[in-house]
Design a protein around this motif. Structure first.
Motif, short mmCIF file in Angstrom:
data_model
loop_
_atom_site.label_atom_id
_atom_site.label_comp_id
_atom_site.label_asym_id
_atom_site.label_seq_id
_atom_site.Cartn_x
_atom_site.Cartn_y
_atom_site.Cartn_z
N GLY A 178 15.71 -15.56 22.61
CA GLY A 178 15.38 -15.40 21.19
C GLY A 178 15.43 -13.94 20.77
N LYS A 179 15.94 -13.69 19.57
CA LYS A 179 16.05 -12.34 19.06
C LYS A 179 14.66 -11.88 18.58
CE LYS A 179 18.60 -9.60 15.70
NZ LYS A 179 19.59 -9.63 14.62
N PRO A 180 14.19 -10.73 19.04
CA PRO A 180 12.87 -10.28 18.62
C PRO A 180 12.88 -9.85 17.16
CG PRO A 180 13.90 -8.61 19.96
CD PRO A 180 14.80 -9.82 19.99
N GLN A 181 11.80 -10.11 16.47
CA GLN A 181 11.67 -9.71 15.07
C GLN A 181 11.33 -8.23 15.00
OE1 GLN A 181 12.22 -11.62 12.44
NE2 GLN A 181 12.73 -13.38 13.74
N PRO A 182 11.94 -7.51 14.06
CA PRO A 182 11.61 -6.09 13.92
C PRO A 182 10.17 -5.94 13.40
CG PRO A 182 13.06 -6.79 12.16
CD PRO A 182 12.95 -7.94 13.11
N PRO A 183 9.49 -4.87 13.79
CA PRO A 183 8.11 -4.70 13.33
C PRO A 183 8.07 -4.41 11.83
CG PRO A 183 8.83 -2.76 14.51
CD PRO A 183 9.91 -3.80 14.66
N GLU A 184 7.02 -4.84 11.20
CA GLU A 184 6.84 -4.62 9.78
C GLU A 184 6.52 -3.14 9.57
OE1 GLU A 184 3.89 -6.24 6.34
OE2 GLU A 184 4.38 -7.58 7.96
N THR A 185 7.32 -2.47 8.76
CA THR A 185 7.15 -1.02 8.62
C THR A 185 6.05 -0.64 7.64
OG1 THR A 185 8.88 -0.97 6.95
CG2 THR A 185 9.55 -0.54 9.22
N GLU A 186 5.90 -1.40 6.59
CA GLU A 186 4.90 -1.04 5.59
C GLU A 186 4.19 -2.30 5.12
OE1 GLU A 186 4.77 0.88 1.16
OE2 GLU A 186 6.32 1.54 2.54
N ARG A 187 2.85 -2.27 5.17
CA ARG A 187 2.06 -3.40 4.72
C ARG A 187 1.53 -3.14 3.33
NH1 ARG A 187 -2.84 -4.58 8.15
NH2 ARG A 187 -3.66 -5.11 6.13
N ARG A 188 1.60 -4.12 2.50
CA ARG A 188 1.01 -4.00 1.17
C ARG A 188 -0.51 -4.12 1.30
NH1 ARG A 188 4.25 -6.67 -3.51
NH2 ARG A 188 2.52 -5.61 -4.46
N PRO A 189 -1.26 -3.44 0.44
CA PRO A 189 -2.71 -3.55 0.53
C PRO A 189 -3.19 -4.96 0.19
CG PRO A 189 -2.08 -2.32 -1.42
CD PRO A 189 -0.83 -2.56 -0.62
N ASP A 190 -4.27 -5.34 0.81
CA ASP A 190 -4.84 -6.65 0.53
C ASP A 190 -5.36 -6.68 -0.91
OD1 ASP A 190 -4.34 -7.39 3.13
OD2 ASP A 190 -6.34 -6.83 3.84
N PRO A 191 -5.28 -7.83 -1.56
CA PRO A 191 -5.78 -7.91 -2.93
C PRO A 191 -7.26 -7.55 -3.03
CG PRO A 191 -4.49 -9.85 -2.41
CD PRO A 191 -4.63 -9.05 -1.14
N GLN A 192 -8.04 -7.86 -1.99
CA GLN A 192 -9.47 -7.54 -2.02
C GLN A 192 -9.67 -6.04 -2.04
OE1 GLN A 192 -10.90 -9.48 1.46
NE2 GLN A 192 -11.10 -11.46 0.46
N ALA A 193 -8.85 -5.30 -1.30
CA ALA A 193 -9.00 -3.85 -1.25
C ALA A 193 -8.68 -3.25 -2.62
CB ALA A 193 -8.09 -3.26 -0.18
N THR A 194 -7.69 -3.77 -3.29
CA THR A 194 -7.34 -3.28 -4.62
C THR A 194 -8.46 -3.56 -5.61
OG1 THR A 194 -5.02 -3.67 -4.13
CG2 THR A 194 -5.59 -3.39 -6.43
#
Length: 76
Positions: free
Chosen positions: A19-35
């Protein structure tokens, strides 16, 4: 028979590892609770800054009125 079972098991293991490995997520959006929390914290601060500005403006107006009433135009 034993050879065929080993061959099938080896084939399954080989296919499972392909199986081809998935690339790591480079940038996470902030959680709605944090906003929401950030907005809830910022609102009282903005209100306090507005109240401080209004107080400073009222103080300047009062000082100007006192200076005009006493005839003292020199700053302290």
């Amino acid at each position: 028979m034993k050879f065929l079972s080993c061959l099938m098991l080896l084939s399954l293991l080989t296919l499972a590892g392909c199986g081809k490995p998935q690339p790591p997520e480079t940038e996470r959006r902030p959680d709605p609770q944090a906003t929401a929390m950030r907005d809830a914290m910022a609102k009282p601060l903005e209100e306090a800054k507005a109240a401080q500005a209004a107080t400073e403006q009222a103080t300047k107006a009062q000082d100007a009125a006192l200076d005009a009433a006493t005839g003292d135009a020199s700053p302290q």
